[in-house]
Scaffold this motif. Structure first.
Motif, short mmCIF file in Angstrom:
data_model
loop_
_atom_site.label_atom_id
_atom_site.label_comp_id
_atom_site.label_asym_id
_atom_site.label_seq_id
_atom_site.Cartn_x
_atom_site.Cartn_y
_atom_site.Cartn_z
N VAL A 55 0.86 -1.18 0.00
CA VAL A 55 0.00 0.00 0.00
C VAL A 55 0.90 1.23 0.00
O VAL A 55 2.06 1.15 0.36
CB VAL A 55 -0.94 0.06 1.23
N ALA A 56 0.32 2.35 -0.41
CA ALA A 56 1.06 3.61 -0.39
C ALA A 56 0.42 4.52 0.66
O ALA A 56 -0.81 4.69 0.67
CB ALA A 56 1.02 4.27 -1.75
N VAL A 57 1.25 5.08 1.52
CA VAL A 57 0.76 6.08 2.47
C VAL A 57 0.56 7.35 1.65
O VAL A 57 1.48 7.80 0.97
CB VAL A 57 1.77 6.31 3.62
N PRO A 58 -0.64 7.92 1.68
CA PRO A 58 -0.91 9.11 0.88
C PRO A 58 0.03 10.28 1.22
O PRO A 58 0.40 10.46 2.39
CB PRO A 58 -2.35 9.48 1.22
N GLU A 59 0.39 11.02 0.21
CA GLU A 59 1.23 12.20 0.43
C GLU A 59 0.49 13.16 1.36
O GLU A 59 -0.72 13.37 1.22
CB GLU A 59 1.50 12.89 -0.91
N GLY A 60 1.20 13.69 2.32
CA GLY A 60 0.60 14.61 3.28
C GLY A 60 -0.08 13.93 4.45
O GLY A 60 -0.65 14.61 5.31
N ALA A 61 -0.04 12.61 4.52
CA ALA A 61 -0.65 11.91 5.66
C ALA A 61 0.10 12.28 6.93
O ALA A 61 1.31 12.54 6.91
CB ALA A 61 -0.60 10.40 5.44
N ALA A 62 -0.62 12.32 8.03
CA ALA A 62 -0.03 12.67 9.32
C ALA A 62 -0.12 11.48 10.26
O ALA A 62 -0.86 10.53 10.02
CB ALA A 62 -0.78 13.86 9.91
N VAL A 76 1.64 -10.22 12.34
CA VAL A 76 0.56 -9.28 12.08
C VAL A 76 1.20 -7.92 11.82
O VAL A 76 2.00 -7.43 12.62
CB VAL A 76 -0.42 -9.20 13.26
N TYR A 77 0.85 -7.31 10.69
CA TYR A 77 1.39 -6.02 10.27
C TYR A 77 0.33 -4.95 10.50
O TYR A 77 -0.82 -5.11 10.09
CB TYR A 77 1.77 -6.07 8.79
N LEU A 78 0.72 -3.86 11.16
CA LEU A 78 -0.19 -2.77 11.50
C LEU A 78 0.30 -1.46 10.90
O LEU A 78 1.50 -1.17 10.93
CB LEU A 78 -0.26 -2.59 13.01
N LEU A 79 -0.63 -0.69 10.38
CA LEU A 79 -0.31 0.62 9.82
C LEU A 79 -1.47 1.55 10.14
O LEU A 79 -2.63 1.16 10.02
CB LEU A 79 -0.12 0.52 8.30
N SER A 80 -1.15 2.78 10.54
CA SER A 80 -2.18 3.77 10.80
C SER A 80 -1.67 5.15 10.40
O SER A 80 -0.48 5.43 10.51
CB SER A 80 -2.57 3.77 12.28
N PHE A 81 -2.60 5.97 9.92
CA PHE A 81 -2.26 7.35 9.58
C PHE A 81 -3.55 8.15 9.46
O PHE A 81 -4.64 7.60 9.39
CB PHE A 81 -1.46 7.43 8.27
N VAL A 82 -3.39 9.47 9.45
CA VAL A 82 -4.51 10.39 9.29
C VAL A 82 -4.40 10.99 7.90
O VAL A 82 -3.32 11.44 7.49
CB VAL A 82 -4.49 11.49 10.38
N THR A 83 -5.52 10.98 7.17
CA THR A 83 -5.54 11.48 5.80
C THR A 83 -6.94 11.99 5.48
O THR A 83 -7.80 12.09 6.35
CB THR A 83 -5.10 10.37 4.82
N SER A 84 -7.18 12.28 4.21
CA SER A 84 -8.50 12.75 3.78
C SER A 84 -9.45 11.57 3.59
O SER A 84 -9.01 10.43 3.38
CB SER A 84 -8.38 13.53 2.47
N GLU A 85 -10.73 11.86 3.61
CA GLU A 85 -11.76 10.85 3.36
C GLU A 85 -11.56 10.23 1.97
O GLU A 85 -11.67 9.02 1.80
CB GLU A 85 -13.14 11.49 3.48
N GLU A 86 -11.25 11.06 0.99
CA GLU A 86 -11.06 10.58 -0.38
C GLU A 86 -9.90 9.58 -0.46
O GLU A 86 -10.02 8.53 -1.09
CB GLU A 86 -10.79 11.76 -1.31
#
Length: 169
Positions: A55-62, A76-86
């Motif tokens: 997967v790609a972490v969206p540009e500008g994700a926080a 088990v692999y975990l990933l979390s970030f804050v991004t836009s709804e889109e």
């Protein structure tokens, strides 16, 4: 009679050697069975998780966080970030789930404390989180053929900002 005693001695010696060798002890005398499961791979982070999940972490994700929980059968692999709804919708669609993101009732217990390792609540316990999951090999997703399952939770935070939780094994 002497041959029998010698044979017994060597048989007993072989059993002792075998038991010692098969005990799981390493050079320091620690037993492999003493290792605790699950445990966290402290050397793995976002890069390793992104590579595994493809997967790609969206540009500008926080607030981008990643971790790998090591287990005896499957990690088990975990990933979390804050991004836009889109961006979150695009990530969910890219998983090729047969169903779109859907509301998930919070009436069951989380699958252990995984995202807590990243300082986050477990996504199963977040009110209003939407969910989608898929078995990549089952839907012919060759990009993710190494994994058995991947799921995404999307939690609305504020106007057009969401937290994305991805979990795969």
């Amino acid at each position: 009679m002497i041959i029998r005693r010698g044979a017994r001695f060597f048989a007993a010696l072989a059993v002792v050697v075998c038991l010692t060798a098969c005990s799981g002890a390493d050079a320091d005398g620690a037993r492999a069975s003493d290792e605790r499961w699950p445990r966290w791979d402290e050397s793995a982070g976002v890069a390793e998780v992104v590579a595994f999940m493809n997967v790609a972490v969206p540009e500008g994700a926080a607030e981008v966080e990643g971790a790998v929980q090591v287990n005896p059968r499957e990690d088990v692999y975990l990933l979390s970030f804050v991004t836009s709804e889109e961006n979150a919708e695009g990530i969910a669609e890219d998983l090729r789930s047969e169903t779109p993101l859907e509301d998930r009732k919070v009436d069951f217990a989380p699958q252990g404390e995984r995202f807590g390792h990243l300082g986050l609540p477990e996504p199963e316990s977040v009110e209003g989180a939407r969910w989608a999951g898929v078995c990549p090999p089952c839907v012919g997703d060759e990009r993710r053929s190494k994994m058995q399952w991947i799921e995404v939770y999307v939690q609305t935070l504020e106007a057009d900002r969401v937290r994305v939780y991805l979990q795969a094994f």
